[in-house]
Design a protein around this motif. Structure first.
Motif, PDB file in Angstrom:
ATOM      1  N   GLY A  58      14.951   7.487  -1.069  1.00 13.20           N
ATOM      2  CA  GLY A  58      13.943   6.458  -0.082  1.00 13.20           C
ATOM      3  C   GLY A  58      13.388   7.134   0.985  1.00 13.20           C
ATOM      4  O   GLY A  58      13.634   8.068   1.289  1.00 13.20           O
ATOM      5  N   PRO A  59      12.546   6.361   1.779  1.00 15.12           N
ATOM      6  CA  PRO A  59      11.776   6.958   2.746  1.00 15.12           C
ATOM      7  C   PRO A  59      12.722   7.017   4.142  1.00 15.12           C
ATOM      8  O   PRO A  59      13.873   6.390   4.292  1.00 15.12           O
ATOM      9  CB  PRO A  59      10.881   5.627   3.057  1.00 15.12           C
ATOM     10  N   GLU A  60      12.304   7.905   4.957  1.00 12.30           N
ATOM     11  CA  GLU A  60      12.853   8.077   6.070  1.00 12.30           C
ATOM     12  C   GLU A  60      12.147   7.027   7.323  1.00 12.30           C
ATOM     13  O   GLU A  60      12.769   6.661   8.294  1.00 12.30           O
ATOM     14  CB  GLU A  60      12.897   9.504   6.721  1.00 12.30           C
ATOM     15  N   ASP A  61      10.909   6.992   6.826  1.00 12.10           N
ATOM     16  CA  ASP A  61      10.405   5.811   8.094  1.00 12.10           C
ATOM     17  C   ASP A  61      10.670   4.603   7.595  1.00 12.10           C
ATOM     18  O   ASP A  61      10.452   3.975   6.515  1.00 12.10           O
ATOM     19  CB  ASP A  61       8.481   6.126   7.837  1.00 12.10           C
ATOM     20  N   LYS A  62      11.404   3.736   8.593  1.00  8.62           N
ATOM     21  CA  LYS A  62      11.745   2.434   8.615  1.00  8.62           C
ATOM     22  C   LYS A  62      10.767   1.445   8.073  1.00  8.62           C
ATOM     23  O   LYS A  62      11.267   0.408   7.839  1.00  8.62           O
ATOM     24  CB  LYS A  62      12.601   2.192   9.778  1.00  8.62           C
ATOM     25  N   SER A  63       9.567   1.789   8.676  1.00 13.76           N
ATOM     26  CA  SER A  63       8.547   0.704   8.380  1.00 13.76           C
ATOM     27  C   SER A  63       8.134   0.907   6.916  1.00 13.76           C
ATOM     28  O   SER A  63       7.149   0.236   6.401  1.00 13.76           O
ATOM     29  CB  SER A  63       7.302   1.211   9.055  1.00 13.76           C
ATOM     30  N   LEU A  64       8.654   1.952   6.013  1.00 14.55           N
ATOM     31  CA  LEU A  64       8.236   1.933   4.587  1.00 14.55           C
ATOM     32  C   LEU A  64       9.501   1.506   3.755  1.00 14.55           C
ATOM     33  O   LEU A  64      10.428   1.413   4.054  1.00 14.55           O
ATOM     34  CB  LEU A  64       8.054   3.410   4.263  1.00 14.55           C
ATOM     35  N   LEU A  65       9.091   1.126   2.482  1.00 11.62           N
ATOM     36  CA  LEU A  65       9.991   0.456   1.411  1.00 11.62           C
ATOM     37  C   LEU A  65      10.281   1.503   0.443  1.00 11.62           C
ATOM     38  O   LEU A  65       9.562   2.254   0.145  1.00 11.62           O
ATOM     39  CB  LEU A  65       9.546  -0.794   0.946  1.00 11.62           C
ATOM     40  N   GLN A  85       0.768  -1.205   0.076  1.00  4.75           N
ATOM     41  CA  GLN A  85       0.033  -0.035   0.026  1.00  4.75           C
ATOM     42  C   GLN A  85       0.854   1.378   0.063  1.00  4.75           C
ATOM     43  O   GLN A  85       1.890   1.240   0.701  1.00  4.75           O
ATOM     44  CB  GLN A  85      -0.859   0.075   1.279  1.00  4.75           C
ATOM     45  N   LEU A  86       0.497   2.331  -0.606  1.00  4.12           N
ATOM     46  CA  LEU A  86       1.141   3.411  -0.825  1.00  4.12           C
ATOM     47  C   LEU A  86       0.820   4.213   0.452  1.00  4.12           C
ATOM     48  O   LEU A  86      -0.415   4.565   0.927  1.00  4.12           O
ATOM     49  CB  LEU A  86       0.909   4.496  -1.933  1.00  4.12           C
ATOM     50  N   ILE A  87       1.726   4.549   0.935  1.00  8.05           N
ATOM     51  CA  ILE A  87       1.609   5.530   2.346  1.00  8.05           C
ATOM     52  C   ILE A  87       2.322   6.872   2.270  1.00  8.05           C
ATOM     53  O   ILE A  87       3.383   7.025   1.769  1.00  8.05           O
ATOM     54  CB  ILE A  87       2.185   4.749   3.578  1.00  8.05           C
ATOM     55  N   GLY A  88       1.822   8.163   2.631  1.00  9.72           N
ATOM     56  CA  GLY A  88       2.107   9.262   2.510  1.00  9.72           C
ATOM     57  C   GLY A  88       3.049   9.571   3.654  1.00  9.72           C
ATOM     58  O   GLY A  88       2.758   9.315   4.719  1.00  9.72           O
ATOM     59  N   GLU A  89       4.368  10.062   3.233  1.00  7.14           N
ATOM     60  CA  GLU A  89       5.165  10.517   4.253  1.00  7.14           C
ATOM     61  C   GLU A  89       5.697  12.090   4.197  1.00  7.14           C
ATOM     62  O   GLU A  89       5.937  12.450   3.281  1.00  7.14           O
ATOM     63  CB  GLU A  89       6.436   9.453   4.020  1.00  7.14           C
ATOM     64  N   LYS A  90       4.906  12.858   5.273  1.00  6.40           N
ATOM     65  CA  LYS A  90       5.393  14.235   5.227  1.00  6.40           C
ATOM     66  C   LYS A  90       6.648  14.368   5.259  1.00  6.40           C
ATOM     67  O   LYS A  90       7.738  13.969   6.029  1.00  6.40           O
ATOM     68  CB  LYS A  90       4.516  14.842   6.596  1.00  6.40           C
TER      69      LYS A  90
END
Length: 302
Positions: free
Chosen positions: A211-218, A184-189
């Motif tokens: 890449g993302p900063e949130d470690k739960s995202l890929l 699922q696509l998750i928005g990261e502010k």
């Protein structure tokens, strides 16, 4: 993608003295912009200007004034220190003014320019022409075609950034989209810093590549995925990709769709971006993997 546009600090003079014809000693002058001499550019100024008497031209119509400015830039100016901003062999094929826009078309030799040299040439032309009252922006083409690798296709005096080398210009508050483990696509502010010479769409693509900063995202984009250019023109973001990116796409159609959705949603989260047109090596791409991308994409039509 940070550039060396800090060299354009010389243009601070433009702000201090105004962006139109200057009048002093009861005479009218026009600023003619050209590449600064090497010894001056090493000190921080990439563009210089000289004042051209403009009394005889100031009352002429916009077309005649624009033609005269271009003639001066192309070599009619014989003042000491002046340097023609366009490459040797480039010919002026058209110069016309319509609806406050000056349209300038050069021959093939203008294609030789890239990077900082292209930026300097573009702005020497644009800043000189926007000295004319009634000319607000300039469009520069080569043989009637836009340069696909430019960040912008129309230029105005206000577009030139005037900041120190390592000083952030502004912060972009936006949302980037990355997949989670469930697909699922998750928005990261994110708060992204724009330095001089950077454009918002380009900074967003750089952040997606990082890449993302949130470690739960890929990561959204595969390793070695790259972008040639990205630019915004009248609500459409033109994303120009190399042909090699096609081989990096996942095999499954839904995974490909997720990747494109993440790119489009992230770019369209920027104020003023309404849709995304995907190009390959400067040409509109019909299919990217298994997906039809021939038309501009929005978050709702992928």
């Amino acid at each position: 993608m940070k550039r060396c546009l800090t060299l354009i600090l010389a243009l601070l003079l433009l702000v201090l003295t105004g962006c139109r014809n200057d009048t002093w000693d009861d005479r009218t002058y026009l600023k003619l912009f050209y590449p600064a001499p090497l010894e001056q550019s090493r000190g921080g100024d990439a563009i210089a200007h000289m004042n051209i008497p403009w009394d005889d031209m100031a009352q002429s119509d916009l077309q005649l004034q624009a033609e005269r400015v271009m003639a001066l830039l192309m070599g009619d100016c014989d003042a000491d220190g002046f340097k023609v901003p366009v490459p040797h062999g480039a010919l002026l094929q058209d110069c016309r003014v319509e609806n406050h826009t000056a349209y300038v078309d050069f021959s093939d030799a203008y294609w030789m320019l890239s990077g900082m040299e292209l930026t300097i040439a573009d702005y020497c032309v644009a800043l000189s022409l926007t000295q004319i009252a009634g000319v607000e922006q300039v469009s520069i083409t080569v043989n009637g075609r836009e340069l696909a690798y430019r960040d912008s296709q129309r230029f105005a005096a206000k577009d030139v950034l005037l900041t120190a080398a390592d000083e952030p210009v502004r912060t972009l508050h936006t949302v980037l989209y990355f997949p989670n483990e469930q697909g699922q696509l998750i928005g990261e502010k994110r708060d992204l810093t724009l330095h001089e010479g950077q454009v918002r769409c380009g900074v967003v693509m750089d952040a997606l590549l990082a890449g993302p900063e949130d470690k739960s995202l890929l990561p959204l984009l595969p390793e070695d995925f790259s972008v040639l250019t990205v630019r915004l023109d009248e609500g459409t973001c033109y994303l120009n990709l190399p042909s090699s990116d096609g081989a990096l796409l996942p095999q499954e159609e839904e995974a490909q769709r997720l990747l494109i959705q993440g790119i489009v949603r992230s770019l369209c989260a920027i104020s003023g971006v309404e849709q995304v047109q995907i190009l390959q090596e400067g040409m509109v791409l019909s299919r990217f993997g298994r997906l039809d991308v021939s038309l501009p994409l929005t978050p709702d039509n992928i």
